[in-house]
Design a protein around this motif. Structure first.
Motif, PDB file in Angstrom:
ATOM      1  N   ALA A  65       3.199   7.770   3.869  1.00 46.62           N
ATOM      2  CA  ALA A  65       2.408   6.711   3.232  1.00 46.62           C
ATOM      3  C   ALA A  65       1.403   6.126   4.222  1.00 46.62           C
ATOM      4  N   THR A  66       1.825   5.957   5.467  1.00 46.82           N
ATOM      5  CA  THR A  66       0.916   5.459   6.498  1.00 46.82           C
ATOM      6  C   THR A  66      -0.228   6.445   6.690  1.00 46.82           C
ATOM      7  N   GLY A  67       0.085   7.739   6.713  1.00 45.86           N
ATOM      8  CA  GLY A  67      -0.947   8.765   6.854  1.00 45.86           C
ATOM      9  C   GLY A  67      -1.962   8.726   5.723  1.00 45.86           C
ATOM     10  N   ILE A  68      -1.477   8.511   4.503  1.00 45.60           N
ATOM     11  CA  ILE A  68      -2.382   8.449   3.355  1.00 45.60           C
ATOM     12  C   ILE A  68      -3.299   7.236   3.458  1.00 45.60           C
ATOM     13  N   TYR A 113      -2.608  -1.515  14.069  1.00 43.93           N
ATOM     14  CA  TYR A 113      -2.478  -1.760  12.634  1.00 43.93           C
ATOM     15  C   TYR A 113      -1.686  -0.630  11.974  1.00 43.93           C
ATOM     16  N   GLN A 114      -1.910   0.599  12.441  1.00 45.08           N
ATOM     17  CA  GLN A 114      -1.172   1.738  11.900  1.00 45.08           C
ATOM     18  C   GLN A 114       0.324   1.563  12.143  1.00 45.08           C
ATOM     19  N   LEU A 115       0.689   1.152  13.368  1.00 46.26           N
ATOM     20  CA  LEU A 115       2.103   0.952  13.692  1.00 46.26           C
ATOM     21  C   LEU A 115       2.699  -0.185  12.866  1.00 46.26           C
ATOM     22  N   VAL A 159       6.045  -1.900   8.139  1.00 40.68           N
ATOM     23  CA  VAL A 159       6.167  -2.504   6.805  1.00 40.68           C
ATOM     24  C   VAL A 159       6.637  -1.463   5.792  1.00 40.68           C
ATOM     25  N   PHE A 160       6.030  -0.284   5.818  1.00 44.16           N
ATOM     26  CA  PHE A 160       6.437   0.785   4.894  1.00 44.16           C
ATOM     27  C   PHE A 160       7.877   1.220   5.158  1.00 44.16           C
ATOM     28  N   ALA A 171      10.678   0.947   2.451  1.00 47.99           N
ATOM     29  CA  ALA A 171      11.279   2.188   1.978  1.00 47.99           C
ATOM     30  C   ALA A 171      12.781   2.224   2.187  1.00 47.99           C
ATOM     31  N   SER A 172      13.283   1.512   3.189  1.00 45.73           N
ATOM     32  CA  SER A 172      14.721   1.552   3.461  1.00 45.73           C
ATOM     33  C   SER A 172      15.502   0.526   2.640  1.00 45.73           C
ATOM     34  N   LEU A 173      14.840  -0.420   2.011  1.00 45.15           N
ATOM     35  CA  LEU A 173      15.544  -1.418   1.196  1.00 45.15           C
ATOM     36  C   LEU A 173      16.349  -0.791   0.058  1.00 45.15           C
ATOM     37  N   PRO A 174      15.798   0.145  -0.693  1.00 45.69           N
ATOM     38  CA  PRO A 174      16.585   0.717  -1.797  1.00 45.69           C
ATOM     39  C   PRO A 174      17.845   1.429  -1.320  1.00 45.69           C
ATOM     40  N   ASP A 175      17.853   1.907  -0.083  1.00 43.77           N
ATOM     41  CA  ASP A 175      18.993   2.641   0.446  1.00 43.77           C
ATOM     42  C   ASP A 175      20.270   1.815   0.354  1.00 43.77           C
ATOM     43  N   GLY A 176      20.222   0.559   0.762  1.00 45.71           N
ATOM     44  CA  GLY A 176      21.393  -0.305   0.700  1.00 45.71           C
ATOM     45  C   GLY A 176      21.852  -0.555  -0.727  1.00 45.71           C
TER      46      GLY A 176
END
Length: 149
Positions: A43-46, A57-59, A64-65, A69-74
């Protein structure tokens, strides 16, 4: 090996490559976590392909991504517990309940030590001399509760 061709690679390609590498690592060492980091890198690459951003800013965008992205995992893990035939698989002390063991150091004033396999554990229970057989009735951390067998 001459890697000069990588010097001129645009930042978005680095992020997309990182996403693919993380996806491959997820296949090699499955844990359902690297896939989210790979998605965040992709997503960062896109975004970087669409809007040129400085590295800082990329980092930040990747962080943030990755967090999002890891929130749904829990939630997925909590909503879909894995059934097991051994609920005490990772609770070694709980697996000992019901076993008869030998008192290693006399249990006096409610405290002593018992021999479990080739290890010695702290024990609580009624007074018992060394060498007596006792039954493990409960476990609290590394301390076993025992009663005469």
């Amino acid at each position: 090996m001459n890697m000069a061709f990588l010097d001129g690679l645009a930042p978005q390609w680095w992020w997309l490559i990182a996403g693919v590498v993380l996806g491959i690592l997820e296949l090699l060492a499955p844990g359902f976590f690297l896939v989210w980091m790979g998605a965040a890198a992709a997503a960062t690459g896109i975004v970087v392909a669409l809007v040129p951003l400085p590295l800082s800013y990329q980092l930040g965008l990747f962080a943030v991504f990755a967090f999002a992205a890891s929130l749904p995992d829990g939630y997925i893990i909590r909503a879909n517990p894995v059934p097991t035939s051994d609920p005490n698989l990772n609770a070694r002390a709980s697996r000992l309940i019901g076993q008869t063991v030998v008192v290693e150091s006399a249990i006096e004033n409610g405290k002593g030590r018992v021999l479990v396999g080739d290890g010695v554990w702290n024990a609580r229970g009624p007074d018992a001399p060394a060498g007596a057989s006792v039954l493990i009735t409960a476990a609290d951390g590394t301390c076993l509760t025992v009663e005469p067998a």
